[in-house]
Design an enzyme around this catalytic site. Sequence first.
Site, PDB file in Angstrom:
ATOM      1  N   ASP A 188      -3.594  12.255  -2.744  1.00 53.63           N
ATOM      2  CA  ASP A 188      -3.832  13.684  -2.937  1.00 53.63           C
ATOM      3  C   ASP A 188      -4.382  13.917  -4.342  1.00 53.63           C
ATOM      4  O   ASP A 188      -3.726  13.558  -5.328  1.00 53.63           O
ATOM      5  CB  ASP A 188      -2.505  14.443  -2.757  1.00 53.63           C
ATOM      6  CG  ASP A 188      -2.713  15.950  -2.673  1.00 53.63           C
ATOM      7  OD1 ASP A 188      -3.668  16.445  -3.301  1.00 53.63           O
ATOM      8  OD2 ASP A 188      -1.916  16.620  -2.006  1.00 53.63           O
ATOM      9  N   GLU A 225       0.838  -1.201   0.000  1.00 52.35           N
ATOM     10  CA  GLU A 225       0.000   0.000   0.000  1.00 52.35           C
ATOM     11  C   GLU A 225       0.869   1.245   0.000  1.00 52.35           C
ATOM     12  O   GLU A 225       1.790   1.373   0.811  1.00 52.35           O
ATOM     13  CB  GLU A 225      -0.953   0.034   1.195  1.00 52.35           C
ATOM     14  CG  GLU A 225      -1.835   1.268   1.161  1.00 52.35           C
ATOM     15  CD  GLU A 225      -3.041   1.203   2.090  1.00 52.35           C
ATOM     16  OE1 GLU A 225      -3.494   2.264   2.526  1.00 52.35           O
ATOM     17  OE2 GLU A 225      -3.527   0.085   2.368  1.00 52.35           O
TER      18      GLU A 225
END
Length: 239
Positions: free
Chosen positions: A144, A69
Amino acid sequence: MSQFKSEQEAAESGVYMRKIQSFVKREGRLTGGQAKAIEQHWPTMGLEHKDGLLDIPQVFGRVAPLVLEIGFGMGKSLVEMAKNEAGKDFIGIEVHTPGVGACLSDAAEQGVTNLRVYDHDAVAILADCIADNSLARMQLFFPDPWHKKRHHKRRIVQPEFVQKLRSKLAVGGVFHMATDWENYAEHMLEVMSQAAGFKNQSTTNDYIPRPEQRPLTKFEQRGHRLGHGVWDLMFEKVS
């Protein structure tokens, strides 16, 4: 030191970087508990970029499917996944040190042993530490979104980056993305649909319902109540 004079210059060269200044400022906000967790658990759960290519069976003491991840935040859902999928091994990458501390603390508290973490930039870890064709799953949740149009080139999901990921996934391995920004979801879908070597796992050739393996975050639950959407995408490496 980076070879780039500014984040903008790096972004224009197609290199993924965090904003160094904000990272340094955020660095100082380690709580006592987070600092203690790093001190206590880094020796058993921390991985170092400088050690180079990982010997996965040595790191975990077994051979099992490996999940990576990128950008796990405070690590809550990563720890939950590692706990729920005990038959797999998990590696998390995060540059926000308080998040690393929180993740280690949570993992130790829950007795999770199939998780290791890097406190380093993801591009460097992929290039130097992860063997080709070694990953069963790659996860990128709520990155983001760089929502201003002029910043879209800074988004991590770009054609060049996707091919770097592809080289690390085993054939049959899956790249799983999730975002709560519809425009970024569309961007991810466009990039991935054009990416060589990948096949969309969606039956409608766009998004999938949230798979059970990805825990529902508090942030997401609040979003659902407010009528906000979350988009999951899963693309399988076919070649």
